[in-house]
Design an enzyme around this catalytic site. Structure first.
Site, short mmCIF file in Angstrom:
data_model
loop_
_atom_site.label_atom_id
_atom_site.label_comp_id
_atom_site.label_asym_id
_atom_site.label_seq_id
_atom_site.Cartn_x
_atom_site.Cartn_y
_atom_site.Cartn_z
N HIS A 253 0.83 -1.20 0.00
CA HIS A 253 0.00 0.00 0.00
C HIS A 253 0.87 1.26 0.00
CE1 HIS A 253 -2.92 -2.97 1.48
NE2 HIS A 253 -3.84 -2.17 0.98
N ASP A 326 -4.73 -6.13 -7.85
CA ASP A 326 -4.95 -5.48 -6.56
C ASP A 326 -5.22 -4.01 -6.87
OD1 ASP A 326 -5.17 -5.12 -3.84
OD2 ASP A 326 -3.23 -5.99 -3.35
#
Length: 605
Positions: A253, A326
């Site tokens: 992230h 993702d």
């Protein structure tokens, strides 16, 4: 009763029993049925290029109502998408999918979620004209520490807890019930199961989301959950994160992780769960924003690597389903290329679904320009759209995209589902240390302090305290999440005045994050210094004990759901005997590779 260690002989015998093959699993159809082929071909023929490109994208929308969101959600949609309502976002971008989150205000109650899903489906289908396609609605319902559906939904333990129980049948039950509840409210694609093998105790992003550190165990439980989701609940399982996110020390992230496994190590550690998922017929696999030089030395993240997605996943492993990226707003995939290039490169690599680009309009227009320039062909777009349409057809969306709202209310949180939560949760609790013989506790009129890490959504501190009160104790709940020195001193003073303290910790090992997690370590040290009995409970990563010197009584629940806390209280009082065994190795804190507690360790009484 006297504490006893689960012996190696017992462990081997139990593993042989619990890891017995589950019933045969259906593979993804090599060839679609005549009806599926006809619907997909007809639908594709009537779609414009803009509609086809829209099918490739799945993103969030703000609001709990498709056409009547709050003023704040209207403003958020306008800022992100240029229109005010979720329905208008679907219509403008011809979206193929929507992903629900709590922070985007999609998830409140079963009735509201089901009504939102129906409203979004009506927006996608419009007047029913040819070329209009139902949505594939998704959410991250891994269970444990990553779940989106609020109470009364069944809240099962997460993957590592299931790994501690060593039961494919329990893993399958968890996926089955979870999938049935999601399907009832219109969600057909849970982003689960996690197929990553967590061999790095310092992994900041996977950890308890993984079934464990043994590739065979992870493969068995991954396959069981694929079966539970797809064959039992009839929703689309998504094995993630290919080619394996389990040995990272960087959160994708916030950065771009590099895994330096050799090709042989990847084959032995990371590949087996994905191979088993494919064999079990998994419909979708999610990519990881990670670099594995042994698979692709280019330095590109797997999400953007033709070598990994087309060469390894499709070519070597034989996967024929939908590859979903993702989230494309994560730093790991944005580190090397601009946001305009990422969606194009992902499609060129072999991805089908593009999840949550940071700028949807920019991403969509970039793909359209790539087709216009010849960098991407419309035939390539058609390949992905065919896979997505076929998956939607097999989910029954072509025939019945809408859900029965009243049936959703009856299904979510049904008594039999909640009973299944308890059955699955009880065998997951792992007693790691009980040197002082404090446990199990007799029911008694004693004073108990329950303190430590807490969650507003689950209130584990209050739940544990209430459990003691129900058994005749005088319990005080004092949440102390990442406590200051003042709070630590006050908690220690209170503990000295109680007969027993139970303290919950959550990632106490991780002192690299912005919040000073070392305060949890200082809290535990201060409580131990009182000289009163202290029971330490890791409600997330089991690794915390390596960073808590002096602890003599330690249990791991792997999650902080109410069911996990209820199981904990019953085990503390000897109402059930802990039977979970560590699905990972707990290393010492020095980082030398020494083992504090081995894989398979567990106590019972």
């Amino acid at each position: 009763m006297q504490t006893r260690l689960v012996t190696a002989t017992t462990l081997v015998a139990t593993l042989a029993a619990t890891l017995a093959p589950i019933p045969a699993q259906a593979a993804t159809p090599v060839r679609p049925s005549t009806a599926e082929h006809g619907w997909v071909t007809s639908t594709l023929r009537h779609m414009s290029l803009e509609q086809k490109v829209g099918q490739l994208f799945s993103t969030y929308v703000y609001g709990g109502d498709a056409t009547g969101p709050t003023a704040a959600d209207r403003a958020a949609n306008l800022a992100a998408f240029g229109v005010e309502t979720p329905a208008e976002v679907i219509e403008r971008y011809h979206l193929g999918g929507v992903c629900y989150f709590s922070w985007s205000h999609n998830l409140d109650s079963p009735r509201q979620i089901a009504a939102l899903s129906n409203g979004l489906q009506r927006a996608a289908l419009g007047d029913g004209a040819k070329g209009r396609v139902p949505l594939l609605i998704s959410t991250d319902q891994e269970q444990g520490t990553v779940l989106r559906m609020p109470s009364p939904a069944a809240q099962f333990p997460g993957a590592m807890a299931l790994g501690a129980a060593r039961s494919p049948r329990a893993a399958r039950t968890s996926a089955d019930v979870t999938g049935r509840e999601l399907r009832a409210v219109g969600i057909r694609q849970p982003y689960a199961p996690i197929a990553d093998v967590n061999v790095n105790a310092g992994n900041p992003v996977i950890g308890v989301r993984s079934f464990g550190a043994d590739p065979t165990l992870v493969a068995d439980l991954t396959a069981a959950q694929v079966t539970g989701f797809q064959d039992d609940a009839r929703v689309t399982a998504v094995a993630k994160h290919f080619p394996g996110h389990g040995d990272t020390a960087t959160d994708s992230h916030t950065g771009l992780p590099v895994i330096n496994h050799s090709r042989a190590e990847w084959d032995r550690i990371d590949a087996p769960p994905f191979r088993r998922a494919i064999k079990a017929g998994v419909e979708s696999i999610m990519t990881a924003h990670i670099v594995i030089p042994a698979l692709d030395p280019s330095g590109d993240p797997a999400t953007l690597s033709p070598t990994i997605l087309t060469g390894v996943l499709r070519g070597e492993l034989g996967f024929r389903g939908v590859i979903v990226t993702d989230a494309l707003n994560m730093a790991g995939v944005r580190a090397k290329y601009g946001d305009e290039r990422v969606p194009v490169l992902a499609l060129k690599a072999g991805a089908d679904q593009l999840l949550m680009p940071p700028d949807l309009a920019l991403a969509r227009d970039a793909v359209l320009r790539a087709v216009a320039s010849g960098e991407l062909t419309e035939r390539r777009i058609d390949e992905s759209v065919r896979r997505i349409l076929g998956m939607k057809y097999r989910q029954g969306l072509a025939r019945s995209p809408l859900v029965d709202v009243e049936e959703a209310v009856r299904t979510v949180g049904a008594p039999e589902h909640l009973a299944a939560v308890t059955r699955v949760t009880d065998p997951t609790l792992t007693a790691v240390r009980n040197d002082a013989g404090v446990l199990p506790l007799p029911r008694a009129d004693r004073s108990v302090l329950v303190t430590g890490w807490d969650s507003a959504a689950f209130a584990p501190v209050a739940t544990v305290a209430a459990g003691f009160t129900a058994r005749g104790a005088r319990a005080t709940a004092r949440p102390a999440t990442l406590p200051s020195d003042t709070v630590i001193a006050a908690a220690a003073t209170q503990a000295a005045a109680h007969d027993l303290t139970v303290v919950l910790v959550n990632k106490a090992w991780d002192t690299t994050v912005t919040d000073p997690r070392a305060t949890q370590q200082r809290l535990v040290a201060a409580l131990l210094a009182t000289g009163k009995p202290v029971v330490v409970v890791a409600v997330r990563d089991p690794y915390d004990i390596a960073y808590l010197p002096g602890v003599t009584t330690y249990l791991a629940t792997y999650s902080y759901t109410r069911a996990a806390m209820d199981t904990l209280v019953r085990a503390l009082h000897g109402e059930l005997s802990p039977s979970g065994r560590l699905p990972v190795t707990i290393p010492t804190a020095e980082g030398t590779g020494s083992v504090l507690y081995p894989y398979g360790h567990g106590l019972s009484w």
